[in-house]
Write a protein that holds these residues in place. Sequence first.
Motif, PDB file in Angstrom:
ATOM      1  N   TYR A   9      39.211   0.257  15.002  1.00 36.48           N
ATOM      2  CA  TYR A   9      39.300  -0.341  13.672  1.00 36.48           C
ATOM      3  C   TYR A   9      40.757  -0.605  13.297  1.00 36.48           C
ATOM      4  CZ  TYR A   9      38.537  -1.031   8.676  1.00 36.48           C
ATOM      5  OH  TYR A   9      38.506  -1.557   7.415  1.00 36.48           O
ATOM      6  N   LYS A  60      36.374   5.062  17.343  1.00 38.88           N
ATOM      7  CA  LYS A  60      36.039   4.086  16.293  1.00 38.88           C
ATOM      8  C   LYS A  60      37.226   3.873  15.363  1.00 38.88           C
ATOM      9  CE  LYS A  60      32.173   2.950  13.286  1.00 38.88           C
ATOM     10  NZ  LYS A  60      30.879   3.432  12.770  1.00 38.88           N
ATOM     11  N   ASP A  88      35.661  10.284  14.229  1.00 35.04           N
ATOM     12  CA  ASP A  88      35.244   9.477  15.372  1.00 35.04           C
ATOM     13  C   ASP A  88      36.488   8.741  15.876  1.00 35.04           C
ATOM     14  OD1 ASP A  88      34.046   7.881  17.227  1.00 35.04           O
ATOM     15  OD2 ASP A  88      32.492   7.116  15.887  1.00 35.04           O
ATOM     16  N   TRP A 111      34.184  -6.191  17.285  1.00 33.94           N
ATOM     17  CA  TRP A 111      33.697  -4.933  16.706  1.00 33.94           C
ATOM     18  C   TRP A 111      32.207  -4.761  16.970  1.00 33.94           C
ATOM     19  CZ3 TRP A 111      35.759  -0.658  14.650  1.00 33.94           C
ATOM     20  CH2 TRP A 111      34.966   0.157  13.866  1.00 33.94           C
ATOM     21  N   LYS A 112      31.439  -5.861  16.810  1.00 29.75           N
ATOM     22  CA  LYS A 112      29.993  -5.804  17.010  1.00 29.75           C
ATOM     23  C   LYS A 112      29.618  -5.549  18.474  1.00 29.75           C
ATOM     24  CE  LYS A 112      27.755  -8.196  13.303  1.00 29.75           C
ATOM     25  NZ  LYS A 112      26.898  -9.314  12.967  1.00 29.75           N
ATOM     26  N   ARG A 117      30.929  -3.370  20.291  1.00 32.90           N
ATOM     27  CA  ARG A 117      31.004  -1.923  20.490  1.00 32.90           C
ATOM     28  C   ARG A 117      30.116  -1.154  19.516  1.00 32.90           C
ATOM     29  NH1 ARG A 117      30.658   2.564  21.971  1.00 32.90           N
ATOM     30  NH2 ARG A 117      32.353   4.007  22.418  1.00 32.90           N
ATOM     31  N   TYR A 118      30.081  -1.616  18.278  1.00 31.56           N
ATOM     32  CA  TYR A 118      29.304  -0.941  17.233  1.00 31.56           C
ATOM     33  C   TYR A 118      28.334  -1.935  16.615  1.00 31.56           C
ATOM     34  CZ  TYR A 118      33.017   2.423  17.822  1.00 31.56           C
ATOM     35  OH  TYR A 118      33.899   3.312  18.365  1.00 31.56           O
ATOM     36  N   ASP A 119      27.150  -1.515  16.329  1.00 34.67           N
ATOM     37  CA  ASP A 119      26.102  -2.396  15.820  1.00 34.67           C
ATOM     38  C   ASP A 119      26.175  -2.497  14.297  1.00 34.67           C
ATOM     39  OD1 ASP A 119      23.954  -4.108  16.042  1.00 34.67           O
ATOM     40  OD2 ASP A 119      22.476  -2.496  15.889  1.00 34.67           O
ATOM     41  N   GLU A 120      27.307  -2.962  13.803  1.00 33.18           N
ATOM     42  CA  GLU A 120      27.519  -3.134  12.359  1.00 33.18           C
ATOM     43  C   GLU A 120      28.645  -4.128  12.159  1.00 33.18           C
ATOM     44  OE1 GLU A 120      30.478   0.569  11.452  1.00 33.18           O
ATOM     45  OE2 GLU A 120      28.362   1.025  11.727  1.00 33.18           O
TER      46      GLU A 120
END
Length: 74
Positions: free
Chosen positions: A47, A43, A40, A9-10, A12-15
């Motif tokens: 998820y 995303k 989105d 996940w990180k 692709r997304y910074d969280e």
Amino acid sequence: MWEQANALWKRRYDEDLHMSEGAILGGGLANFKGSNRRPDTPKNRLYRILITESAHLIWVLRCERRIANEDTIM
């Protein structure tokens, strides 16, 4: 397993990936919104895949341990 899902996940997304019992049970109901207040879609899709597939893999591995290896410890 959850650490690997979070690492993916990180990438692709910074969280951090939100993981809780409720998130696992309701993983298919994820609804992230973009800055324009529209869903989105990429995303949401990632998820849903990460949460549901990770939970399924954990369940399969547990069943294999309990049934195939005759694990009697709870």
